[in-house]
Design a protein around this motif. Sequence first.
Motif, mmCIF file in Angstrom:
data_model
loop_
_atom_site.group_PDB
_atom_site.id
_atom_site.type_symbol
_atom_site.label_atom_id
_atom_site.label_comp_id
_atom_site.label_asym_id
_atom_site.label_seq_id
_atom_site.Cartn_x
_atom_site.Cartn_y
_atom_site.Cartn_z
ATOM 1 N N TRP A 166 0.827 -1.211 0.000
ATOM 2 C CA TRP A 166 0.000 0.000 0.000
ATOM 3 C C TRP A 166 0.860 1.258 0.000
ATOM 4 O O TRP A 166 0.462 2.283 -0.514
ATOM 5 C CB TRP A 166 -0.918 0.008 1.224
ATOM 6 N N TRP A 167 2.054 1.184 0.593
ATOM 7 C CA TRP A 167 2.945 2.348 0.684
ATOM 8 C C TRP A 167 4.120 2.246 -0.274
ATOM 9 O O TRP A 167 4.553 3.244 -0.828
ATOM 10 C CB TRP A 167 3.457 2.533 2.116
ATOM 11 N N ARG A 168 4.653 1.044 -0.403
ATOM 12 C CA ARG A 168 5.815 0.822 -1.272
ATOM 13 C C ARG A 168 5.529 -0.415 -2.112
ATOM 14 O O ARG A 168 5.796 -1.541 -1.683
ATOM 15 C CB ARG A 168 7.082 0.620 -0.425
ATOM 16 N N GLU A 169 4.973 -0.182 -3.283
ATOM 17 C CA GLU A 169 4.490 -1.284 -4.118
ATOM 18 C C GLU A 169 5.575 -2.309 -4.443
ATOM 19 O O GLU A 169 5.352 -3.519 -4.313
ATOM 20 C CB GLU A 169 3.908 -0.742 -5.416
ATOM 21 N N LEU A 170 6.709 -1.833 -4.882
ATOM 22 C CA LEU A 170 7.777 -2.742 -5.285
ATOM 23 C C LEU A 170 8.255 -3.570 -4.097
ATOM 24 O O LEU A 170 8.373 -4.799 -4.195
ATOM 25 C CB LEU A 170 8.930 -1.959 -5.913
ATOM 26 N N LEU A 171 8.504 -2.929 -2.970
ATOM 27 C CA LEU A 171 8.941 -3.656 -1.771
ATOM 28 C C LEU A 171 7.874 -4.653 -1.333
ATOM 29 O O LEU A 171 8.181 -5.811 -1.024
ATOM 30 C CB LEU A 171 9.243 -2.670 -0.639
ATOM 31 N N GLY A 172 6.623 -4.225 -1.298
ATOM 32 C CA GLY A 172 5.545 -5.124 -0.897
ATOM 33 C C GLY A 172 5.430 -6.323 -1.815
ATOM 34 O O GLY A 172 5.241 -7.457 -1.368
ATOM 35 N N GLY A 173 5.560 -6.077 -3.109
ATOM 36 C CA GLY A 173 5.513 -7.179 -4.065
ATOM 37 C C GLY A 173 6.660 -8.146 -3.900
ATOM 38 O O GLY A 173 6.475 -9.367 -3.966
ATOM 39 N N VAL A 174 7.845 -7.615 -3.667
ATOM 40 C CA VAL A 174 9.023 -8.475 -3.463
ATOM 41 C C VAL A 174 8.851 -9.320 -2.201
ATOM 42 O O VAL A 174 9.142 -10.524 -2.204
ATOM 43 C CB VAL A 174 10.318 -7.636 -3.405
ATOM 44 N N VAL A 175 8.361 -8.713 -1.127
ATOM 45 C CA VAL A 175 8.154 -9.469 0.125
ATOM 46 C C VAL A 175 7.103 -10.553 -0.086
ATOM 47 O O VAL A 175 7.284 -11.704 0.338
ATOM 48 C CB VAL A 175 7.763 -8.519 1.282
ATOM 49 N N THR A 176 6.006 -10.225 -0.760
ATOM 50 C CA THR A 176 4.951 -11.214 -1.002
ATOM 51 C C THR A 176 5.461 -12.369 -1.859
ATOM 52 O O THR A 176 5.321 -13.538 -1.485
ATOM 53 C CB THR A 176 3.736 -10.569 -1.695
ATOM 54 N N VAL A 177 6.034 -12.043 -3.003
ATOM 55 C CA VAL A 177 6.505 -13.084 -3.922
ATOM 56 C C VAL A 177 7.654 -13.879 -3.299
ATOM 57 O O VAL A 177 7.718 -15.101 -3.418
ATOM 58 C CB VAL A 177 6.908 -12.469 -5.283
ATOM 59 N N GLY A 178 8.551 -13.188 -2.601
ATOM 60 C CA GLY A 178 9.651 -13.882 -1.930
ATOM 61 C C GLY A 178 9.155 -14.822 -0.853
ATOM 62 O O GLY A 178 9.628 -15.965 -0.743
ATOM 63 N N SER A 179 8.189 -14.382 -0.060
ATOM 64 C CA SER A 179 7.624 -15.242 0.991
ATOM 65 C C SER A 179 6.946 -16.463 0.383
ATOM 66 O O SER A 179 7.090 -17.582 0.878
ATOM 67 C CB SER A 179 6.622 -14.462 1.839
ATOM 68 N N LEU A 180 6.203 -16.244 -0.689
ATOM 69 C CA LEU A 180 5.524 -17.359 -1.348
ATOM 70 C C LEU A 180 6.542 -18.342 -1.934
ATOM 71 O O LEU A 180 6.397 -19.557 -1.773
ATOM 72 C CB LEU A 180 4.600 -16.846 -2.448
ATOM 73 N N ALA A 181 7.575 -17.840 -2.588
ATOM 74 C CA ALA A 181 8.603 -18.715 -3.169
ATOM 75 C C ALA A 181 9.323 -19.509 -2.082
ATOM 76 O O ALA A 181 9.554 -20.717 -2.232
ATOM 77 C CB ALA A 181 9.606 -17.887 -3.973
ATOM 78 N N LEU A 182 9.653 -18.845 -0.981
ATOM 79 C CA LEU A 182 10.299 -19.556 0.126
ATOM 80 C C LEU A 182 9.364 -20.570 0.765
ATOM 81 O O LEU A 182 9.797 -21.647 1.195
ATOM 82 C CB LEU A 182 10.815 -18.560 1.168
ATOM 83 N N PHE A 183 8.069 -20.253 0.821
ATOM 84 C CA PHE A 183 7.092 -21.208 1.347
ATOM 85 C C PHE A 183 7.060 -22.459 0.469
ATOM 86 O O PHE A 183 7.069 -23.587 0.972
ATOM 87 C CB PHE A 183 5.702 -20.570 1.423
ATOM 88 N N TYR A 184 7.023 -22.262 -0.850
ATOM 89 C CA TYR A 184 7.032 -23.415 -1.757
ATOM 90 C C TYR A 184 8.321 -24.226 -1.582
ATOM 91 O O TYR A 184 8.278 -25.455 -1.551
ATOM 92 C CB TYR A 184 6.856 -22.967 -3.209
ATOM 93 N N ALA A 185 9.449 -23.550 -1.465
ATOM 94 C CA ALA A 185 10.719 -24.251 -1.255
ATOM 95 C C ALA A 185 10.699 -25.016 0.058
ATOM 96 O O ALA A 185 11.148 -26.165 0.132
ATOM 97 C CB ALA A 185 11.878 -23.254 -1.288
ATOM 98 N N TRP A 186 10.156 -24.392 1.108
ATOM 99 C CA TRP A 186 10.044 -25.035 2.425
ATOM 100 C C TRP A 186 9.188 -26.296 2.326
ATOM 101 O O TRP A 186 9.518 -27.329 2.906
ATOM 102 C CB TRP A 186 9.454 -24.032 3.417
ATOM 103 N N MET A 187 8.092 -26.229 1.586
ATOM 104 C CA MET A 187 7.218 -27.395 1.404
ATOM 105 C C MET A 187 7.926 -28.502 0.637
ATOM 106 O O MET A 187 7.836 -29.673 0.992
ATOM 107 C CB MET A 187 5.932 -26.998 0.670
ATOM 108 N N ILE A 188 8.636 -28.131 -0.421
ATOM 109 C CA ILE A 188 9.320 -29.133 -1.242
ATOM 110 C C ILE A 188 10.420 -29.817 -0.438
ATOM 111 O O ILE A 188 10.546 -31.041 -0.456
ATOM 112 C CB ILE A 188 9.866 -28.492 -2.534
#
Length: 122
Positions: A61-83
């Motif tokens: 909401w305040w920093r689109e690029l940072l927020g997107g990176v945190v969201t996508v990074g968290s999701l990618a790490l979650f998938y890696a954690w699951m695998i």
Amino acid sequence: MRMGTNVGLSTLRWIARVGSVISVGLLGGFVLTELGNPTPREWVGLALFPFGVMLGMLLGWWRELLGGVVTVGSLALFYAWMIVGDGRVPPGPWFLVFAAPGVLFLVSGMVRRGHERRVMRS
């Protein structure tokens, strides 16, 4: 760049914002009603999804690029954690659906940054 200067970018930004409110609301409701008593290993996964994904969308909401990176990074790490932990990819599309507003924040932030760089060069 002001919000009204680019209708497409403004629309993308608001779709991401509205989607993030829905996603964070639903994920927050899930956390409050279904969390139970996680193991230490499960806390690692929860830190990535839903907490990391929700944090990214709130930052968006305040920093689109940072927020997107945190969201996508968290999701990618979650998938890696699951695998790594379970040897499988999380089933179904729902993890991706809930994180989609963060992807839109990432795209919006990247487009905005590219636009600002072009304007500065002119």
